[in-house]
Design a protein around this motif. Structure first.
Motif, PDB file in Angstrom:
ATOM      1  N   ALA A   1       0.829  -1.207   0.000  1.00  0.00           N
ATOM      2  CA  ALA A   1       0.000   0.000   0.000  1.00  0.00           C
ATOM      3  C   ALA A   1       0.864   1.258   0.000  1.00  0.00           C
ATOM      4  CB  ALA A   1      -0.922  -0.007   1.216  1.00  0.00           C
ATOM      5  N   LEU A   2       1.937   1.241   0.758  1.00  0.00           N
ATOM      6  CA  LEU A   2       2.834   2.396   0.806  1.00  0.00           C
ATOM      7  C   LEU A   2       3.531   2.604  -0.532  1.00  0.00           C
ATOM      8  CD1 LEU A   2       4.370   1.759   4.336  1.00  0.00           C
ATOM      9  CD2 LEU A   2       2.977   3.741   3.701  1.00  0.00           C
ATOM     10  N   GLU A   3       3.952   1.518  -1.157  1.00  0.00           N
ATOM     11  CA  GLU A   3       4.628   1.623  -2.454  1.00  0.00           C
ATOM     12  C   GLU A   3       3.672   2.119  -3.525  1.00  0.00           C
ATOM     13  OE1 GLU A   3       7.969  -1.893  -1.701  1.00  0.00           O
ATOM     14  OE2 GLU A   3       6.020  -2.380  -2.589  1.00  0.00           O
ATOM     15  N   GLN A   4       2.413   1.717  -3.460  1.00  0.00           N
ATOM     16  CA  GLN A   4       1.427   2.190  -4.430  1.00  0.00           C
ATOM     17  C   GLN A   4       1.169   3.684  -4.288  1.00  0.00           C
ATOM     18  OE1 GLN A   4      -1.846  -0.504  -3.645  1.00  0.00           O
ATOM     19  NE2 GLN A   4      -1.177  -1.952  -5.223  1.00  0.00           N
ATOM     20  N   MET A   5       1.345   4.204  -3.076  1.00  0.00           N
ATOM     21  CA  MET A   5       1.213   5.648  -2.873  1.00  0.00           C
ATOM     22  C   MET A   5       2.369   6.416  -3.511  1.00  0.00           C
ATOM     23  SD  MET A   5       0.268   6.102   1.147  1.00  0.00           S
ATOM     24  CE  MET A   5      -0.952   5.068   1.958  1.00  0.00           C
ATOM     25  N   GLY A   6       3.524   5.745  -3.634  1.00  0.00           N
ATOM     26  CA  GLY A   6       4.704   6.407  -4.158  1.00  0.00           C
ATOM     27  C   GLY A   6       5.858   6.453  -3.191  1.00  0.00           C
ATOM     28  N   ALA A   7       5.718   5.798  -2.034  1.00  0.00           N
ATOM     29  CA  ALA A   7       6.798   5.773  -1.045  1.00  0.00           C
ATOM     30  C   ALA A   7       7.749   4.613  -1.324  1.00  0.00           C
ATOM     31  CB  ALA A   7       6.227   5.646   0.360  1.00  0.00           C
ATOM     32  N   LYS A   8       8.991   4.774  -0.939  1.00  0.00           N
ATOM     33  CA  LYS A   8       9.967   3.694  -0.971  1.00  0.00           C
ATOM     34  C   LYS A   8       9.936   2.990   0.375  1.00  0.00           C
ATOM     35  CE  LYS A   8      14.965   2.838  -1.231  1.00  0.00           C
ATOM     36  NZ  LYS A   8      16.310   3.465  -1.361  1.00  0.00           N
ATOM     37  N   VAL A   9       9.992   1.677   0.393  1.00  0.00           N
ATOM     38  CA  VAL A   9       9.940   0.908   1.631  1.00  0.00           C
ATOM     39  C   VAL A   9      11.274   0.215   1.873  1.00  0.00           C
ATOM     40  CG1 VAL A   9       8.873  -1.059   2.814  1.00  0.00           C
ATOM     41  CG2 VAL A   9       7.447   0.563   1.531  1.00  0.00           C
ATOM     42  N   VAL A  10      11.771   0.351   3.101  1.00  0.00           N
ATOM     43  CA  VAL A  10      12.977  -0.346   3.537  1.00  0.00           C
ATOM     44  C   VAL A  10      12.582  -1.301   4.648  1.00  0.00           C
ATOM     45  CG1 VAL A  10      15.209  -0.097   4.697  1.00  0.00           C
ATOM     46  CG2 VAL A  10      14.529   1.540   2.925  1.00  0.00           C
ATOM     47  N   ILE A  11      12.970  -2.558   4.515  1.00  0.00           N
ATOM     48  CA  ILE A  11      12.664  -3.548   5.544  1.00  0.00           C
ATOM     49  C   ILE A  11      13.866  -3.657   6.479  1.00  0.00           C
ATOM     50  CG2 ILE A  11      11.947  -5.923   6.031  1.00  0.00           C
ATOM     51  CD1 ILE A  11       9.949  -4.268   4.385  1.00  0.00           C
ATOM     52  N   GLY A  12      13.613  -3.479   7.759  1.00  0.00           N
ATOM     53  CA  GLY A  12      14.710  -3.546   8.707  1.00  0.00           C
ATOM     54  C   GLY A  12      14.225  -3.324  10.126  1.00  0.00           C
ATOM     55  N   ALA A  13      15.172  -3.281  11.044  1.00  0.00           N
ATOM     56  CA  ALA A  13      14.864  -3.108  12.462  1.00  0.00           C
ATOM     57  C   ALA A  13      15.579  -1.877  12.994  1.00  0.00           C
ATOM     58  CB  ALA A  13      15.287  -4.344  13.256  1.00  0.00           C
ATOM     59  N   LEU A  14      14.895  -1.139  13.861  1.00  0.00           N
ATOM     60  CA  LEU A  14      15.479   0.071  14.423  1.00  0.00           C
ATOM     61  C   LEU A  14      16.773  -0.195  15.173  1.00  0.00           C
ATOM     62  CD1 LEU A  14      12.427   2.051  15.842  1.00  0.00           C
ATOM     63  CD2 LEU A  14      13.965   2.790  14.039  1.00  0.00           C
ATOM     64  N   ASP A  15      16.879  -1.375  15.773  1.00  0.00           N
ATOM     65  CA  ASP A  15      18.063  -1.654  16.578  1.00  0.00           C
ATOM     66  C   ASP A  15      19.239  -2.202  15.767  1.00  0.00           C
ATOM     67  OD1 ASP A  15      17.024  -4.124  16.012  1.00  0.00           O
ATOM     68  OD2 ASP A  15      16.731  -4.740  18.095  1.00  0.00           O
ATOM     69  N   ASP A  16      19.094  -2.218  14.439  1.00  0.00           N
ATOM     70  CA  ASP A  16      20.197  -2.633  13.564  1.00  0.00           C
ATOM     71  C   ASP A  16      20.959  -1.380  13.159  1.00  0.00           C
ATOM     72  OD1 ASP A  16      21.886  -3.468  11.525  1.00  0.00           O
ATOM     73  OD2 ASP A  16      20.445  -4.900  10.706  1.00  0.00           O
ATOM     74  N   ARG A  17      21.975  -1.018  13.936  1.00  0.00           N
ATOM     75  CA  ARG A  17      22.682   0.249  13.754  1.00  0.00           C
ATOM     76  C   ARG A  17      23.241   0.409  12.349  1.00  0.00           C
ATOM     77  NH1 ARG A  17      26.617   3.683  16.289  1.00  0.00           N
ATOM     78  NH2 ARG A  17      27.378   4.998  14.580  1.00  0.00           N
ATOM     79  N   ALA A  18      23.899  -0.618  11.829  1.00  0.00           N
ATOM     80  CA  ALA A  18      24.523  -0.515  10.505  1.00  0.00           C
ATOM     81  C   ALA A  18      23.476  -0.312   9.420  1.00  0.00           C
ATOM     82  CB  ALA A  18      25.350  -1.759  10.218  1.00  0.00           C
ATOM     83  N   ALA A  19      22.376  -1.072   9.518  1.00  0.00           N
ATOM     84  CA  ALA A  19      21.309  -0.956   8.521  1.00  0.00           C
ATOM     85  C   ALA A  19      20.667   0.429   8.566  1.00  0.00           C
ATOM     86  CB  ALA A  19      20.269  -2.042   8.741  1.00  0.00           C
ATOM     87  N   MET A  20      20.469   0.952   9.772  1.00  0.00           N
ATOM     88  CA  MET A  20      19.848   2.265   9.906  1.00  0.00           C
ATOM     89  C   MET A  20      20.765   3.363   9.369  1.00  0.00           C
ATOM     90  SD  MET A  20      16.773   2.105  11.004  1.00  0.00           S
ATOM     91  CE  MET A  20      16.778   0.777   9.787  1.00  0.00           C
ATOM     92  N   GLU A  21      22.045   3.251   9.640  1.00  0.00           N
ATOM     93  CA  GLU A  21      22.977   4.259   9.143  1.00  0.00           C
ATOM     94  C   GLU A  21      22.989   4.277   7.615  1.00  0.00           C
ATOM     95  OE1 GLU A  21      27.726   5.352   9.430  1.00  0.00           O
ATOM     96  OE2 GLU A  21      26.764   4.229  11.069  1.00  0.00           O
ATOM     97  N   ALA A  22      22.936   3.094   7.006  1.00  0.00           N
ATOM     98  CA  ALA A  22      22.901   3.024   5.546  1.00  0.00           C
ATOM     99  C   ALA A  22      21.597   3.590   5.002  1.00  0.00           C
ATOM    100  CB  ALA A  22      23.085   1.570   5.098  1.00  0.00           C
ATOM    101  N   ALA A  23      20.485   3.252   5.652  1.00  0.00           N
ATOM    102  CA  ALA A  23      19.172   3.705   5.178  1.00  0.00           C
ATOM    103  C   ALA A  23      19.009   5.213   5.301  1.00  0.00           C
ATOM    104  CB  ALA A  23      18.068   2.990   5.957  1.00  0.00           C
ATOM    105  N   LEU A  24      19.668   5.823   6.282  1.00  0.00           N
ATOM    106  CA  LEU A  24      19.499   7.252   6.530  1.00  0.00           C
ATOM    107  C   LEU A  24      20.427   8.123   5.693  1.00  0.00           C
ATOM    108  CD1 LEU A  24      19.101   7.226  10.422  1.00  0.00           C
ATOM    109  CD2 LEU A  24      17.322   7.690   8.729  1.00  0.00           C
ATOM    110  N   GLN A  25      21.337   7.515   4.967  1.00  0.00           N
ATOM    111  CA  GLN A  25      22.249   8.293   4.130  1.00  0.00           C
ATOM    112  C   GLN A  25      21.453   9.123   3.112  1.00  0.00           C
ATOM    113  OE1 GLN A  25      25.546   8.708   4.391  1.00  0.00           O
ATOM    114  NE2 GLN A  25      25.679   7.285   6.137  1.00  0.00           N
TER     115      GLN A  25
END
Length: 369
Positions: free
Chosen positions: A50-74
């Motif tokens: 539903a989010l992608e159909q609106m036009g948003a990009k979706v990232v699957i991950g967990a807030l407590d995954d520091r490395a993944a969050m740092e990459a996603a926030l770039q």
């Protein structure tokens, strides 16, 4: 939802946690409507389509995954942090937040718009509150303690941060201040105190408006903003509006002393951080089935078990129902340009179709519309 700062959002890269939740599901389309490039963090693929159909990009991950969050926030200009799992221990939410802050700093996020809560104030819910009211007492529920600690971290950070402190958020999808109250009415009569107190409520789209304005506020430091409706409303008005929408339920009043006399002794005790077993089972089921499917199943079960009865408030609810404190929004008005657009009548009108669909009721003459 357009506002007078729409042009400043156009083309901005923004990252949203909690985008599939109650407030997030209103914020994401508003950001897209204003031209932002939106990335939403989800724990699983549930709700992603539903989010992608609106036009948003979706990232699957967990807030407590520091490395993944740092990459996603770039490359992100604004981080909207809405995520908070009420079914998990508060300490786990706080730990995830700490990791998210470190990732945001490493990614050089431009600013954070953080969803906090009015409960951080020592005087809630009985006192008149402004952003200058005391919020230093490290006590209360684990939720309050976690939210207070998050605010302290944000104010001590070098990252510009708008800390929004909403009052009681109602509207389509509000588990606490719409769904729960409507469930009570669906089973019978809700008993309120006399004298009746004030309900400091904010319609969800007004909160979203404040978030949008905070995202483009010039000269942002580390600032708090109480966000509520233009004025408190009557609890009976809110509940009677819900009852009218679903076609069942009523409100009656009893003297405050009579309601207090029914309460068990108030024995001070330490509140456990671990959620009850039912909440843990609920969290697991939502992960497996998805939020919408799980909640639809719960509603079906509740309908079959409905028995007409009276709902008497517990100690926590009675304090809310009897309070006369007012949460002031003068600072949000002056600094953000925040202007609540939803009085109670308009908020109930916007909520009625959701409630009628939720309870399988058809719109009839006299319903809010």
């Amino acid at each position: 939802m357009k506002f007078d700062g729409s042009k400043k959002l156009r083309g901005q890269a923004v990252f949203v946690t909690g985008g599939a939740g109650f407030v997030g599901r209103r914020l994401v389309p508003a950001l897209l409507e204003n031209g932002a490039h939106v990335t939403v963090l989800l724990r699983s693929r549930h709700g992603a389509k539903a989010l992608e159909q609106m036009g948003a990009k979706v990232v699957i991950g967990a807030l407590d995954d520091r490395a993944a969050m740092e990459a996603a926030l770039q490359g992100q200009s604004v981080l909207f942090h809405l995520a908070y799992d009420m079914r998990a221990p508060a300490n786990s939410s706080l730990a995830a937040f700490t990791g998210l802050m470190a990732a945001a700093k490493a990614a050089r996020i431009g600013r954070i718009v953080h969803a906090s809560s009015i409960v951080v104030y020592d005087g809630w819910p009985g006192d008149d509150l402004t952003e200058d009211s005391g919020a230093a007492r490290a006590s209360g529920t684990p939720y309050r303690q976690a939210k207070s600690a998050m605010e302290e971290a944000l104010t001590a950070s070098e990252i510009p941060a708008a800390i929004l402190q909403p009052t009681l958020i109602y509207g389509p999808g509000s588990a606490l201040w719409t769904d729960r109250l409507a469930d009570w009415l669906n089973t019978g009569t809700v008993v309120l105190p006399t004298p009746e107190g004030y309900c400091n409520a904010v319609f969800v789209d007004d909160l979203v408006q404040a978030m949008l304005r905070a995202a483009v506020l010039e000269g942002l430091g580390q600032e708090r903003f109480i966000v509520s409706g233009a004025k408190p409303v009557a609890w009976s008005g809110l509940l009677e509006g819900y009852a009218q929408a679903i076609g069942v339920g009523a409100v009656r009043h009893e003297p405050l002393e009579a309601l207090q006399s029914r309460l068990p002794p108030d024995v001070p005790q330490q509140m456990p951080d671990k959620p009850p077993l039912a909440a843990q089972v609920s969290a697991a089921a939502r992960q497996v089935l998805g939020r919408d499917r799980f909640e639809a199943l719960v509603r079906q079960v509740k309908r079959r078990l409905v028995r007409r009865r009276e709902i008497w408030p517990d100690r926590y609810m009675l304090e809310l129902l009897a309070t006369t404190g007012t949460c002031r929004i003068d600072h949000a008005r002056a600094r953000l340009g925040y202007t609540p657009e939803y009085d109670l009548a308009k908020g109930l009108t916007a909520t009625a179709p959701y409630l009628q669909a939720r309870y399988g009721r058809k719109h009839s003459k006299g319903d809010p519309a």
